[in-house]
Motif scaffolding. Sequence first.
Motif, PDB file in Angstrom:
ATOM      1  N   ASP A 187       0.824  -1.212   0.000  1.00  0.00           N
ATOM      2  CA  ASP A 187       0.000   0.000   0.000  1.00  0.00           C
ATOM      3  C   ASP A 187       0.858   1.260   0.000  1.00  0.00           C
ATOM      4  N   SER A 188       0.355   2.290  -0.681  1.00  0.00           N
ATOM      5  CA  SER A 188       0.978   3.615  -0.690  1.00  0.00           C
ATOM      6  C   SER A 188      -0.015   4.599  -0.092  1.00  0.00           C
ATOM      7  N   LEU A 189       0.346   5.214   1.019  1.00  0.00           N
ATOM      8  CA  LEU A 189      -0.515   6.141   1.740  1.00  0.00           C
ATOM      9  C   LEU A 189       0.087   7.541   1.687  1.00  0.00           C
ATOM     10  N   VAL A 236       2.071   6.640  12.102  1.00  0.00           N
ATOM     11  CA  VAL A 236       3.413   6.085  11.933  1.00  0.00           C
ATOM     12  C   VAL A 236       3.526   4.713  12.593  1.00  0.00           C
ATOM     13  N   LYS A 237       3.172   4.616  13.834  1.00  0.00           N
ATOM     14  CA  LYS A 237       3.306   3.358  14.565  1.00  0.00           C
ATOM     15  C   LYS A 237       2.495   2.207  13.972  1.00  0.00           C
ATOM     16  N   PRO A 238       1.324   2.447  13.362  1.00  0.00           N
ATOM     17  CA  PRO A 238       0.557   1.310  12.814  1.00  0.00           C
ATOM     18  C   PRO A 238       1.095   0.730  11.509  1.00  0.00           C
ATOM     19  N   LEU A 239       2.103   1.335  10.885  1.00  0.00           N
ATOM     20  CA  LEU A 239       2.561   0.904   9.569  1.00  0.00           C
ATOM     21  C   LEU A 239       3.262  -0.448   9.640  1.00  0.00           C
ATOM     22  N   ILE A 240       2.703  -1.436   8.951  1.00  0.00           N
ATOM     23  CA  ILE A 240       3.307  -2.762   8.935  1.00  0.00           C
ATOM     24  C   ILE A 240       4.302  -2.869   7.784  1.00  0.00           C
ATOM     25  N   LYS A 241       5.078  -3.929   7.780  1.00  0.00           N
ATOM     26  CA  LYS A 241       6.097  -4.126   6.750  1.00  0.00           C
ATOM     27  C   LYS A 241       5.466  -4.136   5.363  1.00  0.00           C
ATOM     28  N   GLY A 242       6.088  -3.404   4.443  1.00  0.00           N
ATOM     29  CA  GLY A 242       5.608  -3.346   3.071  1.00  0.00           C
ATOM     30  C   GLY A 242       4.711  -2.166   2.780  1.00  0.00           C
ATOM     31  N   VAL A 243       4.321  -1.410   3.806  1.00  0.00           N
ATOM     32  CA  VAL A 243       3.482  -0.223   3.629  1.00  0.00           C
ATOM     33  C   VAL A 243       4.360   1.018   3.649  1.00  0.00           C
ATOM     34  N   THR A 244       4.096   1.943   2.735  1.00  0.00           N
ATOM     35  CA  THR A 244       4.853   3.194   2.683  1.00  0.00           C
ATOM     36  C   THR A 244       3.906   4.375   2.851  1.00  0.00           C
ATOM     37  N   LEU A 245       4.229   5.249   3.789  1.00  0.00           N
ATOM     38  CA  LEU A 245       3.474   6.478   4.017  1.00  0.00           C
ATOM     39  C   LEU A 245       4.334   7.673   3.644  1.00  0.00           C
ATOM     40  N   HIS A 246       3.789   8.567   2.828  1.00  0.00           N
ATOM     41  CA  HIS A 246       4.432   9.848   2.544  1.00  0.00           C
ATOM     42  C   HIS A 246       3.576  10.962   3.132  1.00  0.00           C
ATOM     43  N   ALA A 247       4.183  11.830   3.905  1.00  0.00           N
ATOM     44  CA  ALA A 247       3.505  13.022   4.415  1.00  0.00           C
ATOM     45  C   ALA A 247       4.136  14.244   3.758  1.00  0.00           C
ATOM     46  N   ILE A 248       3.290  15.173   3.326  1.00  0.00           N
ATOM     47  CA  ILE A 248       3.747  16.431   2.728  1.00  0.00           C
ATOM     48  C   ILE A 248       3.074  17.538   3.518  1.00  0.00           C
ATOM     49  N   GLY A 287       6.921  -0.907   8.529  1.00  0.00           N
ATOM     50  CA  GLY A 287       6.696  -0.088   7.348  1.00  0.00           C
ATOM     51  C   GLY A 287       7.630   1.105   7.311  1.00  0.00           C
ATOM     52  N   ARG A 288       7.472   1.924   6.284  1.00  0.00           N
ATOM     53  CA  ARG A 288       8.334   3.103   6.137  1.00  0.00           C
ATOM     54  C   ARG A 288       7.478   4.368   6.057  1.00  0.00           C
ATOM     55  N   GLN A 370      12.531  20.207   4.566  1.00  0.00           N
ATOM     56  CA  GLN A 370      13.137  19.131   5.330  1.00  0.00           C
ATOM     57  C   GLN A 370      12.634  17.769   4.864  1.00  0.00           C
ATOM     58  N   LEU A 371      13.500  16.768   4.987  1.00  0.00           N
ATOM     59  CA  LEU A 371      13.151  15.383   4.702  1.00  0.00           C
ATOM     60  C   LEU A 371      13.447  14.553   5.941  1.00  0.00           C
ATOM     61  N   SER A 372      12.458  13.844   6.436  1.00  0.00           N
ATOM     62  CA  SER A 372      12.654  12.959   7.586  1.00  0.00           C
ATOM     63  C   SER A 372      12.083  11.588   7.250  1.00  0.00           C
ATOM     64  N   SER A 373      12.533  10.575   7.986  1.00  0.00           N
ATOM     65  CA  SER A 373      12.120   9.207   7.676  1.00  0.00           C
ATOM     66  C   SER A 373      12.169   8.333   8.923  1.00  0.00           C
ATOM     67  N   SER A 374      11.384   7.276   8.900  1.00  0.00           N
ATOM     68  CA  SER A 374      11.399   6.314  10.000  1.00  0.00           C
ATOM     69  C   SER A 374      12.629   5.430   9.941  1.00  0.00           C
ATOM     70  N   GLU A 375      13.321   5.436   8.814  1.00  0.00           N
ATOM     71  CA  GLU A 375      14.554   4.668   8.669  1.00  0.00           C
ATOM     72  C   GLU A 375      15.455   5.362   7.653  1.00  0.00           C
ATOM     73  N   ALA A 376      16.756   5.216   7.829  1.00  0.00           N
ATOM     74  CA  ALA A 376      17.705   5.797   6.884  1.00  0.00           C
ATOM     75  C   ALA A 376      17.693   4.971   5.593  1.00  0.00           C
ATOM     76  N   PHE A 377      17.747   5.657   4.452  1.00  0.00           N
ATOM     77  CA  PHE A 377      17.801   4.963   3.171  1.00  0.00           C
ATOM     78  C   PHE A 377      18.651   5.778   2.200  1.00  0.00           C
ATOM     79  N   ASP A 378      18.934   5.208   1.052  1.00  0.00           N
ATOM     80  CA  ASP A 378      19.811   5.829   0.066  1.00  0.00           C
ATOM     81  C   ASP A 378      19.034   6.867  -0.740  1.00  0.00           C
ATOM     82  N   VAL A 379      19.068   8.118  -0.309  1.00  0.00           N
ATOM     83  CA  VAL A 379      18.294   9.170  -0.975  1.00  0.00           C
ATOM     84  C   VAL A 379      18.856   9.510  -2.355  1.00  0.00           C
ATOM     85  N   ASP A 380      20.124   9.183  -2.604  1.00  0.00           N
ATOM     86  CA  ASP A 380      20.741   9.495  -3.899  1.00  0.00           C
ATOM     87  C   ASP A 380      20.239   8.587  -5.014  1.00  0.00           C
ATOM     88  N   ASN A 381      19.822   7.393  -4.658  1.00  0.00           N
ATOM     89  CA  ASN A 381      19.440   6.422  -5.683  1.00  0.00           C
ATOM     90  C   ASN A 381      17.975   5.986  -5.603  1.00  0.00           C
TER      91      ASN A 381
END
Length: 386
Positions: A187-189, A236-248, A287-288, A370-381
């Motif tokens: 899912d994409s939220l 944020v806390k309810p996000l299970i593995k495989g779910v991605t949430l974007h907040a703007i 999730g992320r 600003q960009l924040s995330s629940s986990e660090a990832f490769d923002v360049d790629n």
Amino acid sequence: MDRITIHCGYCRLDHFTTKRIDYFCCSRCHSLIPTQTCEVTNHTKILKGRSRKDSQLQKTRSSGPNNCTYNNGSLKSTAGSSDYKTIVSQKPKASFTILNACPRDISAARLGKRALICGVSYKKQKYKLKGTLTDVYNIKQLLMNRYHFPDYTIRVLTEENNPDRVPTKANMEEGLRWLVEGCKPGDSLVFYFSGHGLRQLDVDNDELDGFDETLCPVDFKTKGLILDNDINTMIVKPLIKGVTLHAIIDACYSGTILDLEYLYDLKERKWLDNRPPSGAKKCTRGGRAICFSACRDDEMATDSNAFTKKGMSGVMTHCFIQAILNKPNLTYFELLNSVRKTILETFASRCLSSKLIDKMLHRNLSQEPQLSSSEAFDVDNAKFIL
């Protein structure tokens, strides 16, 4: 009768009143000032509050042709509630032709999509905003036409809607719970907010800067603010593995509004540890969560008519959409860097007289996205996909 001094921390204008009020709108720059801690002059220090505001000086907002000139952008948008009436009841027409001209990238679509879009104008209050409806319209068009979100999966909260779709605190919180309810892998939220933001002292020792960031629903004066702690708990806390949430989030003081554990330093090009000093858990269930915010936790977000011949729009929202339209399949780094560069260019294009006035008023009309995330990832790629 005691006279109370209210000091605007943005343009440094002092206001005087004999009434005890919770919030005050600056007559010069239209900043929203929280006054809960105000006391009689000469007794205690006045709280300096600021909020999202129009980027034009007050006299240019109300006196015909603008004295401050900007470079017009290529993105067209709608303005005012009259252009927005169809957004809730039926599929809207494109608000800018460049959006529909983008190629359809069906392969980028995720399995399930859901979005909550909130735009608060505070139209019956002194600190009303003029660009939020335009922001809402444009973001919805982006989700539907670029990222193929079905209309029925997008919930829009504005003051133009029926009572159950007005952005009150209760409706926003219910919408946030709806957004993540029953989410499944793939899912994409999306959560979008355009409106006022404030901050208040942190009492839980879970903020590095000592302040909780908040969003202002339309009834925040009577029902209260929505705290970053609560937003984290709800979406944020309810996000299970495989779910991605974007907040703007296009609001003041919104840098860490989701209380995510990592904050990206664009200058150093590395992730910073933003975990709470108290040790409180702010993570997901696998999730992320990723958040693009209009500015740092100590900065203001800005509205402008720099991009349209009429009407206002959020600077961050406009630059965010324009970056996506200008370069398909851009990375997170490219998106963040493009938004920052365009914002700086927008402010740099202001006329000399306006810059001198800003200097005299000790104003710095700029903002660092600003960009924040629940986990660090490769923002360049990593490619930005909703």
